[in-house]
Design an enzyme around this catalytic site. Structure first.
Site, PDB file in Angstrom:
ATOM      1  N   ARG A   1       0.847  -1.211   0.000  1.00  0.00           N
ATOM      2  CA  ARG A   1       0.000   0.000   0.000  1.00  0.00           C
ATOM      3  C   ARG A   1       0.874   1.249   0.000  1.00  0.00           C
ATOM      4  O   ARG A   1       0.485   2.281   0.526  1.00  0.00           O
ATOM      5  CB  ARG A   1      -0.951   0.005   1.186  1.00  0.00           C
ATOM      6  CG  ARG A   1      -0.209  -0.177   2.476  1.00  0.00           C
ATOM      7  CD  ARG A   1      -0.977   0.187   3.679  1.00  0.00           C
ATOM      8  NE  ARG A   1      -0.178  -0.287   4.801  1.00  0.00           N
ATOM      9  CZ  ARG A   1      -0.455  -0.066   6.041  1.00  0.00           C
ATOM     10  NH1 ARG A   1      -1.525   0.612   6.349  1.00  0.00           N
ATOM     11  NH2 ARG A   1       0.317  -0.509   7.001  1.00  0.00           N
TER      12      ARG A   1
ATOM     13  N   ARG B   1       5.307  10.035   3.004  1.00  0.00           N
ATOM     14  CA  ARG B   1       6.372   9.714   3.958  1.00  0.00           C
ATOM     15  C   ARG B   1       7.718  10.078   3.352  1.00  0.00           C
ATOM     16  O   ARG B   1       7.926   9.925   2.149  1.00  0.00           O
ATOM     17  CB  ARG B   1       6.304   8.207   4.261  1.00  0.00           C
ATOM     18  CG  ARG B   1       7.407   7.712   5.152  1.00  0.00           C
ATOM     19  CD  ARG B   1       7.046   6.402   5.826  1.00  0.00           C
ATOM     20  NE  ARG B   1       7.079   5.252   4.921  1.00  0.00           N
ATOM     21  CZ  ARG B   1       6.888   3.995   5.331  1.00  0.00           C
ATOM     22  NH1 ARG B   1       6.625   3.737   6.600  1.00  0.00           N
ATOM     23  NH2 ARG B   1       6.920   2.993   4.481  1.00  0.00           N
TER      24      ARG B   1
ATOM     25  N   ARG C   1      14.922  -2.588   4.187  1.00  0.00           N
ATOM     26  CA  ARG C   1      14.694  -3.140   5.522  1.00  0.00           C
ATOM     27  C   ARG C   1      15.460  -4.447   5.675  1.00  0.00           C
ATOM     28  O   ARG C   1      15.909  -5.018   4.675  1.00  0.00           O
ATOM     29  CB  ARG C   1      13.206  -3.476   5.694  1.00  0.00           C
ATOM     30  CG  ARG C   1      12.286  -2.326   5.421  1.00  0.00           C
ATOM     31  CD  ARG C   1      11.289  -2.690   4.317  1.00  0.00           C
ATOM     32  NE  ARG C   1      10.581  -1.487   3.849  1.00  0.00           N
ATOM     33  CZ  ARG C   1       9.511  -0.988   4.444  1.00  0.00           C
ATOM     34  NH1 ARG C   1       8.985  -1.609   5.465  1.00  0.00           N
ATOM     35  NH2 ARG C   1       8.969   0.107   3.994  1.00  0.00           N
TER      36      ARG C   1
ATOM     37  N   ASP D   1      10.512  -6.633   8.667  1.00  0.00           N
ATOM     38  CA  ASP D   1      10.198  -5.730   7.545  1.00  0.00           C
ATOM     39  C   ASP D   1       9.992  -4.299   8.030  1.00  0.00           C
ATOM     40  O   ASP D   1       9.913  -3.381   7.208  1.00  0.00           O
ATOM     41  CB  ASP D   1       8.952  -6.218   6.782  1.00  0.00           C
ATOM     42  CG  ASP D   1       7.773  -6.463   7.703  1.00  0.00           C
ATOM     43  OD1 ASP D   1       7.926  -7.238   8.664  1.00  0.00           O
ATOM     44  OD2 ASP D   1       6.708  -5.869   7.483  1.00  0.00           O
TER      45      ASP D   1
HETATM   46  P1  AMP Z   1       2.762  -3.355   8.174  1.00  0.00           P
HETATM   47  O1  AMP Z   1       2.113  -4.126   9.261  1.00  0.00           O
HETATM   48  O2  AMP Z   1       2.177  -1.986   7.968  1.00  0.00           O
HETATM   49  O3  AMP Z   1       4.237  -3.293   8.324  1.00  0.00           O
HETATM   50  O4  AMP Z   1       2.447  -4.123   6.814  1.00  0.00           O
HETATM   51  C1  AMP Z   1       2.867  -5.444   6.598  1.00  0.00           C
HETATM   52  C2  AMP Z   1       2.635  -5.822   5.168  1.00  0.00           C
HETATM   53  O5  AMP Z   1       1.251  -5.793   4.847  1.00  0.00           O
HETATM   54  C3  AMP Z   1       3.307  -4.925   4.137  1.00  0.00           C
HETATM   55  O6  AMP Z   1       3.700  -5.732   3.064  1.00  0.00           O
HETATM   56  C4  AMP Z   1       2.205  -4.002   3.740  1.00  0.00           C
HETATM   57  O7  AMP Z   1       2.411  -3.440   2.471  1.00  0.00           O
HETATM   58  C5  AMP Z   1       1.014  -4.934   3.743  1.00  0.00           C
HETATM   59  N1  AMP Z   1      -0.242  -4.224   3.941  1.00  0.00           N
HETATM   60  C6  AMP Z   1      -0.694  -3.646   5.058  1.00  0.00           C
HETATM   61  N2  AMP Z   1      -1.902  -3.083   4.873  1.00  0.00           N
HETATM   62  C7  AMP Z   1      -2.246  -3.306   3.586  1.00  0.00           C
HETATM   63  C8  AMP Z   1      -3.378  -2.981   2.774  1.00  0.00           C
HETATM   64  N3  AMP Z   1      -4.403  -2.298   3.254  1.00  0.00           N
HETATM   65  N4  AMP Z   1      -3.358  -3.386   1.499  1.00  0.00           N
HETATM   66  C9  AMP Z   1      -2.319  -4.072   0.996  1.00  0.00           C
HETATM   67  N5  AMP Z   1      -1.233  -4.423   1.707  1.00  0.00           N
HETATM   68  C10 AMP Z   1      -1.187  -4.039   2.985  1.00  0.00           C
HETATM   69 MG    MG Z   2       5.695  -2.409   7.393  1.00  0.00          MG
END
Ligand code: AMP
Ligand code: MG
Length: 499
Positions: free
Chosen positions: A97, A181, A188, A257
């Site tokens: 995203r 951002r 990472r 990540d």
């Molecule tokens: P995060 O927990 O924000 O670090 O996200 C972990 C993973 O989930 C990353 O690959 C993000 O890009 C993916 N991700 C989180 N929210 C979404 C969303 N709404 N749509 C698509 N991918 C997402």
């Molecule tokens: Mg993340």
């Protein structure tokens, strides 16, 4: 609205060194255009630091920050990465995203990544919609900018756009948001893991060279530069986690990540600052085992660094044994560096610059009093500076932080005696007030700002908080309430990723 964004007449002055890497590192990706956008917040100071001459009046700027238009010199991509989430390996995550638009070279020569977050699906979105509710966007904007002002290495926030979309999440429907951002780099630990999982040694080599040139140019010519890379990342992360802890910050989702090779704090999901002191504090609604609790953060960072070391294995030694010795040495250095930074930083918080033998137990006694009496972490240290002179009485505001102030009075006496050999009270007080903030982004304030924005389309608290957090160490007589801990019913005990 078109399916793909048109090209804007606006030029940002972008380069994109990541897009110069081979194709397997990323996927060209366009943001999804959205209707009904409003540029709710633009960080004009950061904009100037970046060398942009944009203002909120600049035609097409809001559309470029919403992904409706593309800066004419952008090369939008989604980066590939993997990651250990809560200890479990996921071989493919990636920017699901987020879209990197390009890198801005600032007037003082820094290279900073400009990325949209919440701008729609990419090849890495898996089941997700690629979008973000406004709430997490507001939280990330306010907290990351506050962290910067608090002196913590961090990604930063340039803008908040509301999209007018309705975003469906398990807890209901939310208005949509996009954040811009700014990061010195977005590689990472999980970026290395992505290629390690595929057995792609060549890519790991390329990525290591890339991050050395970007973040650690001093070691570029060194024969043992990969070993130095590992120990340099470890050192930066040790200092980073120590800084978090000295401010009572809990990252909340320290997956690999979300661990940046640059040493910046990245990914403000369910993060929070604790109010009263409790080393086991957890806020994240999904961290049911307390893996990422306050006091566990250095252990987790060490775990994450071990993952990085294993990815770099073939670069660290000719044999597995040799590489493992290098990894162990790097992790030992991390631990040493963390303990040193944490001890020195915590002692500075109580005015001690020249540590002596008894000082750790003096600090430990204060922390125990704070923990037993649920004293506010931030305000205890801040108000302590009013008591440096021997024999000075407790101020009412300090006294009010404790249930049993008598026990604290005894501690104050021994602390005052100790400080008498340190420096003059005025000098100590000034130093303490430069490192112990008065204003931190407290959960109840952030939540209120989010509620107003999401439910009433009222962004006044977002603007106000952003202003207050610009000067966290300075008394702001008009905003004294914003320094205060939440009253019982205001306390927020759970935060959500909002993904
Ligand atoms: P995060 O927990 O924000 O670090 O996200 C972990 C993973 O989930 C990353 O690959 C993000 O890009 C993916 N991700 C989180 N929210 C979404 C969303 N709404 N749509 C698509 N991918 C997402
Ligand atoms: Mg993340």
């Amino acid at each position: 609205m078109e399916k793909t964004p048109a090209v804007s007449t606006l030029k940002a002055g972008f380069e994109n060194s990541f897009a110069a890497l081979p194709k397997k590192f990323y996927e060209p990706s366009m943001p999804e255009p959205v209707h009904g956008i409003v540029l709710q917040k633009y960080n004009q100071k950061l904009s100037r630091e970046l060398g942009f001459n944009f203002t909120t009046e600049t035609p097409e700027l809001a559309d470029c920050l919403a992904g409706n238009l593309i800066f004419s010199d952008a090369t939008p991509i989604a980066m590939a990465y993997a990651g250990h989430q809560f200890g479990n390996f996921v071989p493919q995550l990636g920017d699901g995203r987020a879209i990197l638009l390009g890198e801005k070279i600032t007037p003082d020569g820094k290279r900073l990544n400009i990325q949209l977050k919440g701008s729609g699906r990419t090849r890495f979105s898996r089941g997700g919609d690629g979008k973000s509710p406004l709430g997490p966007v507001i939280r990330e904007y306010l907290v990351s900018e506050a962290m910067h002002r608090l002196g913590v290495p961090t990604t930063r926030a340039l803008a908040i756009v509301s999209t007018g979309e309705r975003i469906l999440r398990p807890d209901g429907i939310h208005p949509g948001g996009i954040m811009t951002r700014v990061a010195s780099g977005l590689v990472r630990v999980g970026s290395f893991e992505y290629f390690a999982a595929r057995g792609d040694d060549e890519a790991i080599h390329q990525l290591a060279d890339y991050v050395i040139a970007l973040h650690y140019p001093d070691i570029l010519e060194k024969k043992d530069r990969y070993r130095q890379l590992f120990s340099s990342v470890a050192t930066r992360q040790a200092r980073l986690v120590a800084k978090w802890m000295q401010l009572g910050f809990i990252h909340g989702v320290m997956n690999t990540d979300n661990t940046s090779i640059s040493g910046e704090t990245i990914d403000y999901g369910p993060c929070a600052f604790m109010d009263y002191y409790d080393p086991d504090m957890v806020f994240s609604s999904i961290d049911t085992m307390g893996r990422y609790r306050y006091a566990n953060q250095s252990r987790i960072m060490k775990w994450n660094l071990r993952c990085l070391g294993i990815c770099l294995q073939t670069l660290l030694g000719k044999t597995d044994e040799e590489a493992m010795d290098v990894i162990d040495a790097g992790l030992a250095k991390f631990e040493q560096e963390f303990l040193w930074a944490q001890k020195a930083g915590m002692l500075q918080k109580i005015g001690i610059e020249k540590p002596a033998d008894q000082d750790s137990s003096l600090l430990g006694e204060l922390l125990a009093l704070m923990q037993n009496q649920k004293a506010d972490f931030t305000l205890t240290f801040r108000y302590l500076a009013d008591h440096i002179k021997q024999g000075s009485d407790m101020t009412p505001q300090f006294q009010a932080l404790f249930n049993e102030p008598d026990a604290v009075a005894a501690w104050l006496k021994s602390w005052q005696l100790r400080l008498a050999i340190e420096n003059s009270p005025e000098v100590i007080q000034a130093k303490m007030n430069r490192i112990n903030p008065l204003f931190i982004p407290r959960n109840h304030r952030i939540n209120k700002a989010i509620e107003d924005a999401e439910n009433k389309d009222d962004f006044s608290q977002v603007h106000l908080l952003a202003n207050v957090y610009e000067n966290p160490f300075t008394e702001q007589p008009d905003f004294t309430d914003y320094a205060q801990a939440p009253a019982g019913e205001e306390r927020v005990t759970r935060t959500f990723c909002g993904t």
